[in-house]
Design an enzyme around this catalytic site. Structure first.
Site, PDB file in Angstrom:
ATOM      1  N   ASP A 128       6.532   5.959   5.567  1.00  0.00           N
ATOM      2  CA  ASP A 128       6.582   4.862   4.870  1.00  0.00           C
ATOM      3  C   ASP A 128       5.218   4.399   3.770  1.00  0.00           C
ATOM      4  OD1 ASP A 128       8.000   2.803   4.511  1.00  0.00           O
ATOM      5  OD2 ASP A 128       6.413   1.800   5.318  1.00  0.00           O
ATOM      6  N   GLU A 138       2.667   1.415   1.558  1.00  0.00           N
ATOM      7  CA  GLU A 138       3.676  -0.477   1.068  1.00  0.00           C
ATOM      8  C   GLU A 138       2.099  -0.297  -0.218  1.00  0.00           C
ATOM      9  OE1 GLU A 138       4.987  -2.651   2.603  1.00  0.00           O
ATOM     10  OE2 GLU A 138       5.418  -1.190   3.909  1.00  0.00           O
ATOM     11  N   HIS A 164       6.773  -4.589   7.316  1.00  0.00           N
ATOM     12  CA  HIS A 164       6.517  -3.986   6.234  1.00  0.00           C
ATOM     13  C   HIS A 164       4.578  -3.094   6.052  1.00  0.00           C
ATOM     14  CE1 HIS A 164       9.966  -5.720   4.626  1.00  0.00           C
ATOM     15  NE2 HIS A 164       9.669  -6.482   5.049  1.00  0.00           N
ATOM     16  N   ASP A 172       6.713  -0.006  10.611  1.00  0.00           N
ATOM     17  CA  ASP A 172       8.119   0.387   9.777  1.00  0.00           C
ATOM     18  C   ASP A 172       8.645   2.856   9.575  1.00  0.00           C
ATOM     19  OD1 ASP A 172       8.373  -1.708   8.833  1.00  0.00           O
ATOM     20  OD2 ASP A 172       8.382  -0.958   7.021  1.00  0.00           O
TER      21      ASP A 172
END
Length: 217
Positions: A23, A25, A182, A187
């Site tokens: 994941d 960001e 988030h 996540d």
């Protein structure tokens, strides 16, 4: 090793691919112009019964690359108020990716798999940012397949009728804290748990190993 036991290996289960849950960001939606700010990867292992489990976790906050675009709305969404704050303990894209790839190669080799494949929720997004960072850093030895992925948004839509990560996790009987969402670390861990749950449920329902014709053995 029997035919059935051979089937209950990571190598056999995913056609030689080594699944790694990822994941990211970011500071926007454009992988070419917007900053990669956080990345996490979770490797997976298969036990003697053929059940899939999370294995190792590696996580980095990442410094924006030089000239990177920072969308205010994206920063508000992921809670990274100041990407340049020294309190983040961020490293360069190159440092983060090299350490992640070192772990992946080691565990991929131990599993006797030929190549890593990314598992992610809406995987095209995460893979696009990782591929763009690879290009910026001029990394040649990238373990991931350049375009093939396992997308848990699609898989959870099939398995649970939900495509949003939080809703898919809750439908699957998992805990999900929206206050932690988030964060790449949180996540990724939840996506790994979701993916393992789907794979293991399919096996429990008799979907794997495949029943081979006697003449093919």
């Amino acid at each position: 090793m029997t035919v059935e036991n051979t089937a209950l290996t990571l190598k056999k289960r995913f056609r030689g691919y080594f699944p790694v849950v990822v994941d990211v960001e970011t500071a926007g939606f454009n992988a070419q112009t917007d900053a990669l700010l956080e990345i996490c990867a979770v490797t997976l292992s298969m036990d003697e019964n053929g059940d899939l489990h999370p294995a190792s976790t590696i996580h980095f906050h990442v410094e924006p690359f030089e000239g990177a675009n920072l969308e205010k709305e994206a920063l508000e969404f992921n809670g990274i108020r100041d990407p340049f704050s020294p309190l983040r303990g961020a490293v360069t894209e190159q440092e983060a990716l090299k350490e992640i790839y070192k772990l992946i190669r080691r565990e991929q080799k131990a599993a006797d798999c030929s190549r890593a494949i990314m598992v992610a929720h809406n995987a095209a997004f995460d893979l696009s940012f990782v591929n763009a960072a690879n290009e910026r850093c001029k990394l040649k030895r990238v373990p991931f397949h350049p375009f093939a992925t396992f997308d848990t948004a699609t898989l959870s839509g099939l398995a649970y009728g939900q495509t949003v990560l939080a809703k898919a996790c809750k439908t699957a009987g998992m805990e999900f804290d929206n206050r932690e969402a988030h964060s790449a670390l949180y996540d990724t861990e939840k996506t790994a748990e979701l993916f393992c749950g789907i794979v293991n449920k399919w096996k429990a329902l008799g979907g794997w190993p495949l029943i081979e014709d006697e003449n093919e053995k």
